[in-house]
Design an enzyme around this catalytic site. Sequence first.
Site, PDB file in Angstrom:
ATOM      1  N   GLY A 233     -62.170  91.508 -11.693  1.00 46.00           N
ATOM      2  CA  GLY A 233     -62.408  92.931 -11.846  1.00 46.00           C
ATOM      3  C   GLY A 233     -62.523  93.654 -10.513  1.00 46.00           C
TER       4      GLY A 233
ATOM      5  CD  GLU B 286     -59.925  97.497 -16.671  1.00 41.35           C
ATOM      6  OE1 GLU B 286     -59.835  96.719 -15.696  1.00 41.35           O
ATOM      7  OE2 GLU B 286     -58.974  98.189 -17.069  1.00 41.35           O
TER       8      GLU B 286
END
Length: 387
Positions: free
Chosen positions: A373, A252
Amino acid sequence: MTALQVAIPDYMQDPELEMFADSVAKFFQREAPAKRVEEWREAGQVERDIWTKAGEAGLMGVSVPAEYGGAGGDFRHDIVIFQQLVRNEVDGFGLQLHNGIVVPYIVAHGTEEQKHRWLPRLCSGERITAIAMSEPGAGSDLAAIRTTAVKDNGGYRINGSKTFISNGQLADFVVVVARTDPSLGNKGISLLVVETDAVEGFRRGKKLDKIGHDAQDTSELYFDDVWVPADNLLGGEEGRGFYQLMKELPKERLMMAINGVETMDMAIAATVEYTRSRKAFGQPIYDFQNTQFKLAECRAKAVVARRFVEDCVRRLLDGTLDGTTSAIAKMWVTDTECRIVDECLQLHGGYGYVNEYPIARMYRNSRVQRIYGGSNEIMKVIIARSL
């Protein structure tokens, strides 16, 4: 706007990938032209039918095995889509989240029954995904999550609230991070799937008014005694949630770095085009040595960033990308992205502050890259722990 020409890395030198990239680009040019994207920005979210059309075109779940309804590709196919989203300025369409983050949780950690039950609908466009991780009091600190999922009547009853949820207004397939045993710390965290049209007690809060990503709906979600069957516990085993999250986070974070290098090149290309056409003191702005030096510095940093990211992708593809390296990529690339976009905006002068110009949108959109994130401060903590 034309992007800068960049060398194609070895892992992308495949005729099939080239054809796929051409197909994806044509899809976005046809289904998400500038006028339609502007309508999305004004509405604060995309239309649902773009998801269905993407499913029909085979763009959803491209790396999902064919036996589960996917296209049977790999992460390189996802990269093609991520690149084309940036290069075609398709704001707000959360396909990166869907393909690159949520769907891989099901592929990597779901039971066989869960994969066969959920993945075909995620690949067809029938279901739109979100992951409900952040909370009002827990952003980058996953250990502070307070949402609970208590066993009840053959399932789990979920209570809590989430915020900053991308796709929050449209999503009907939400992976919820919750505590199934608060006494066990990180080992008491689990992931549960909530199909919003099949439950009671689920509410969508307001669509958050952000300083960037105007077309991306980002929302608050509420779970008030939401009951889901035990079969919706991802992987079928309690307490695996933190492990599942940590397992997927390196990819990610690399995705954010991929987005960052694409944005850098788009910003530089837009600025070269602008400075060559805009005149000051009787000559194009580009002809001033300061402009050339600034753009040269930006280009050098962008090339370094791209080469590092390409090496990270190679490591992801061969299974050797570690959490520390992905944290370095996320931190350094997104910091560099923001600096480059800022320099490019400066070279636009007053027009750089006008939303009509792409550089203004890039400036606003890039800022959150250093936050979501896992904030870049958290990335520094991860890196420091490896020293």
